[in-house]
Design an enzyme around this catalytic site. Structure first.
Site, short mmCIF file in Angstrom:
data_model
loop_
_atom_site.label_atom_id
_atom_site.label_comp_id
_atom_site.label_asym_id
_atom_site.label_seq_id
_atom_site.Cartn_x
_atom_site.Cartn_y
_atom_site.Cartn_z
N CYS B 53 37.77 -4.01 22.58
CA CYS B 53 36.46 -3.44 22.28
C CYS B 53 35.39 -3.97 23.21
O CYS B 53 34.67 -3.22 23.85
CB CYS B 53 36.11 -3.75 20.83
SG CYS B 53 34.44 -3.28 20.36
N CYS B 58 35.00 -0.02 23.45
CA CYS B 58 33.74 0.42 22.86
C CYS B 58 32.48 0.05 23.64
O CYS B 58 31.61 0.89 23.87
CB CYS B 58 33.55 -0.15 21.46
SG CYS B 58 35.04 -0.38 20.51
N LYS B 61 32.20 1.41 27.28
CA LYS B 61 32.22 2.88 27.11
C LYS B 61 30.87 3.39 26.69
O LYS B 61 30.32 4.35 27.22
CB LYS B 61 33.31 3.23 26.09
CG LYS B 61 33.42 4.69 25.69
CD LYS B 61 32.63 5.06 24.44
CE LYS B 61 33.03 4.42 23.15
NZ LYS B 61 34.26 4.96 22.56
N TYR B 196 40.34 10.83 22.54
CA TYR B 196 38.91 10.59 22.70
C TYR B 196 38.64 9.73 23.93
O TYR B 196 37.61 9.87 24.57
CB TYR B 196 38.28 9.99 21.43
CG TYR B 196 38.68 8.58 21.11
CD1 TYR B 196 39.63 8.29 20.14
CD2 TYR B 196 38.06 7.50 21.75
CE1 TYR B 196 39.99 6.99 19.85
CE2 TYR B 196 38.40 6.21 21.46
CZ TYR B 196 39.38 5.95 20.51
OH TYR B 196 39.74 4.67 20.22
N GLU B 200 35.89 11.03 26.43
CA GLU B 200 34.70 10.20 26.62
C GLU B 200 34.56 9.80 28.08
O GLU B 200 33.47 9.90 28.66
CB GLU B 200 34.77 8.96 25.72
CG GLU B 200 34.52 9.27 24.25
CD GLU B 200 34.72 8.05 23.34
OE1 GLU B 200 34.30 8.09 22.18
OE2 GLU B 200 35.31 7.04 23.80
N HIS B 462 11.97 14.99 8.13
CA HIS B 462 11.64 16.10 9.02
C HIS B 462 10.73 15.65 10.15
O HIS B 462 9.82 14.86 9.91
CB HIS B 462 10.96 17.19 8.17
CG HIS B 462 10.71 18.45 8.92
ND1 HIS B 462 11.70 19.35 9.22
CD2 HIS B 462 9.56 18.94 9.44
CE1 HIS B 462 11.17 20.35 9.90
NE2 HIS B 462 9.88 20.13 10.04
N GLU B 467 18.70 16.02 8.72
CA GLU B 467 18.28 16.72 7.50
C GLU B 467 19.07 18.01 7.29
O GLU B 467 19.18 18.49 6.15
CB GLU B 467 16.77 17.01 7.51
CG GLU B 467 16.33 17.95 8.62
CD GLU B 467 14.85 18.31 8.53
OE1 GLU B 467 14.16 18.29 9.57
OE2 GLU B 467 14.38 18.61 7.41
#
Lengths: 116, 486
Positions: B53, B58, B61, B196, B200, B462, B467
């Site tokens: 990681c 991670c 990346k 992925y 990615e 908002h 939302e």
């Protein structure tokens, strides 16, 4: 001859690190030890400032130590943050700081180092 | 054989899982040791403490994904009114990688300090099992020592795997182990894979301005919602990524200027092209082959993954395993961390809590990000049948995208999968900007069993993209996901 010696000002020096005992503990002049890392941003800003102030101070030596090149030494000195700066006098640690210091605090640090 | 140290808990592997378990065990009063050693990639890339990681996963990346997005934002900047935005400015790979590298080294240092502070003894040595309670440690110069431990934890993670049918492939290609530490920019790149990792990497390389092609054998993002996977592909194609679908590489040759000539078969027809770099991202395998597991009796499956019970125990009673190297576990950092901490609490803290693998949120950091929790549409239909679930859907456009006309208006999507009988939300899918940040909070609600009505009763913030998740009315199969009008 005597008068000429008094006129020559002495300057602080930057020394290459070889041996902790020789270069730091047994040094005759006060020693500033700058523990730094090549990947550390604040270190890159602090080191040139230390070098300049050391040159302007008549009685101090600067030793720079890369913590990745000297891992064991860094561990022995419990270096957890870089930069970490120690001031040694007569084999004893008398002052220290970590991180980048603002100008007035850095000046104060250097003012406290005896000028002879 | 001389035993140099005895521990209560010895961890093999200093990645997300191993470090978390070691620190937690030490905080519970155990005497802990940890061995971490990075075997260099076939091209010689290696890194420090922290595991996949931190060093080759991670962290780099996400930083490079962010760098690519920052470049994309230049177009919006112009329409937002900024003068003299340099649209033609090229990307400086070395500057980016230097900054990423400096950050990673800082993390390596912090982890070492954390181990020190917790009094976990750290060995930068390669470990293997000598006996069920004895570990052999070998340093980079071949020096050997043996330690004894009451409990042993295997947390060795995984490494990229290579396709088996291309001769000497390991020297001709790079993997994610090498990409983040590449000394020069990768240039025109072919990424082989549909995971992925492939998407990615292909995504951010394209965003940084490098000609990127992704070669896919069958479907994209196996295991993820396939409707969303299709939209991810659409967005990447719009962004300039070239997909070579239903194709497999059959040969890779090194040619002049250190470039690569790749030959592939697509629907029975042979094609070829030249690239500066070939990145293989076709899967990962468990890094257990040199641990001597067989000799000690720790059972693995045919892919090298360790077989464990629900409480992380292997077939040998004092040996445990967590993280990517264990069969059936999600290959994620937060689950390895939590699992390691809970294990340490059970072994040394008198606690009983087990790891729960339900409703784990995750995000794919493709150019248009995808965050999800729970069941994909395919998984839900498979487990519950179409009649028992209701799918709400919406295609939306982030407000910020309205300054620049060329933004792809139908790119973003939300899907909620709801159990018809209980109204519980069992699947949440968000394809849009900041997916990781948007989706995180909903995992709390879903773990607590929130219903569609509870979602709807919650007031939205908002104007946000999030939302939209609380205002879904269109039902898949009945209503159009796109809102009518302006």
């Amino acid at each position: 001859m005597f008068r000429l010696n008094k006129l020559i000002k002495s300057f602080g020096s930057i020394q290459n690190f070889t041996n902790w005992e020789q270069d730091v503990l047994k040094a005759s002049k006060p020693v500033i030890v700058d523990f730094y890392a090549t990947w550390c941003g604040p270190c890159k800003r602090l080191t040139p400032l230390l070098e300049q102030k050391v040159k302007d101070h008549p009685n101090v030596t600067l030793i720079k130590i890369d913590i990745d090149q000297h891992e064991q030494l860094a561990n022995l000195n419990n270096i957890e943050v870089v930069p970490t700066v120690f001031l040694f006098q007569n084999g004893k640690k008398v002052n220290n700081f970590t991180g980048m210091l603002p100008p007035d605090q850095l000046n104060k640090f250097f003012d406290q180092i005896p000028k002879q | 054989m001389q035993i140099t140290q005895e521990f209560d808990f010895f961890v093999i592997g200093g990645g997300s899982g191993g470090l978390a378990a070691a620190k937690q065990a030490a905080s519970q009063g155990a005497k802990v040791g940890l061995a971490d050693f990075v075997k260099p990639s076939p091209l010689g890339t290696k890194w420090g403490l922290g595991g996949t990681c931190v060093n080759v996963g991670c962290i780099p990346k996400k930083l490079m994904h962010f760098a690519a997005l920052a470049g994309e934002l230049r177009k919006d900047q112009v329409e937002a009114g900024w003068i003299n935005t340099d649209m033609q400015g090229k990307h400086d790979w070395n500057r980016m990688t230097e900054n990423v590298r400096n950050h990673i080294k800082k993390l390596n240092f912090q982890y070492k300090n954390q181990l020190n502070n917790q009094e976990v003894k750290y060995y930068n040595k390669l470990a293997e099992l000598e006996k069920s309670n004895i570990v052999k440690l070998v340093d980079k110069d071949g020096g050997v020592e043996f330690i004894k431990s009451k409990f042993i934890l295997i947390a060795v993670g995984g490494r990229p795997s290579y396709p088996e049918d291309i001769p000497e492939i390991e020297k001709k290609v790079i993997t994610s182990d090498d990409l983040f530490w590449l000394p020069n920019n990768p240039g025109k790149t072919l990424i082989v894979g549909a995971s992925y990792v492939a998407l990615e990497c292909g995504g951010f390389l394209n965003g940084l301005g490098y000609d990127s092609s992704i070669m896919v054998r069958s479907i994209l993002l196996r295991g993820f919602d396939q409707q969303i996977a299709g939209k991810i592909e659409d967005y990447m194609v719009e962004s300039g990524v070239k997909f070579i679908n239903e194709a497999i590489p059959i040969n890779i040759e090194v040619i002049e200027n250190n470039r690569r000539l790749v030959t592939w078969k697509q629907k029975g027809v042979q094609h070829s092209d030249t690239f500066d770099t070939v990145l293989i991202a076709t899967g990962r395998k468990s890094d257990t082959s040199k641990l001597n597991l067989e000799r000690v009796g720790v059972k693995t499956n045919k892919n090298g993954k360790i077989i464990c019970t629900i409480d992380d125990r292997t077939s040998v009673s004092n040996i445990y395993a967590i993280g990517d190297c264990v069969e059936g576990r999600p290959e994620l950092t937060p689950t390895a961390i939590k699992c390691g901490q809970l294990l340490a609490n059970r072994l040394f803290g008198g606690q009983k809590k087990m790891m729960c693998y339900q409703f784990i949120p995750t995000t794919v950091f493709t150019p248009l990000e995808y965050g999800c929790i729970g069941y994909s549409e395919e998984e839900a239909i498979n487990k519950f049948t179409q009649n028992e679930i209701i799918i709400y859907h919406s295609i939306f456009k982030p407000l910020e995208w309205n300054l620049l006309e060329s933004h792809y208006a139908q790119a973003c999507m939300i899907k909620l999968i709801v159990m018809a009988s209980t109204r519980r939300v069992i699947g949440l899918h968000y394809l849009g900007p900041n997916a990781g940040e948007v989706v995180q909070g909903y995992a709390v609600a879903m773990k607590l069993g929130a219903t569609k009505e509870q979602f709807d009763a919650t007031i939205g913030i908002h104007p946000t993209c999030s939302e939209e998740i609380l205002t879904l009315t269109a039902v898949k199969g009945i209503d159009n996901p796109q809102k009518e009008g302006c």
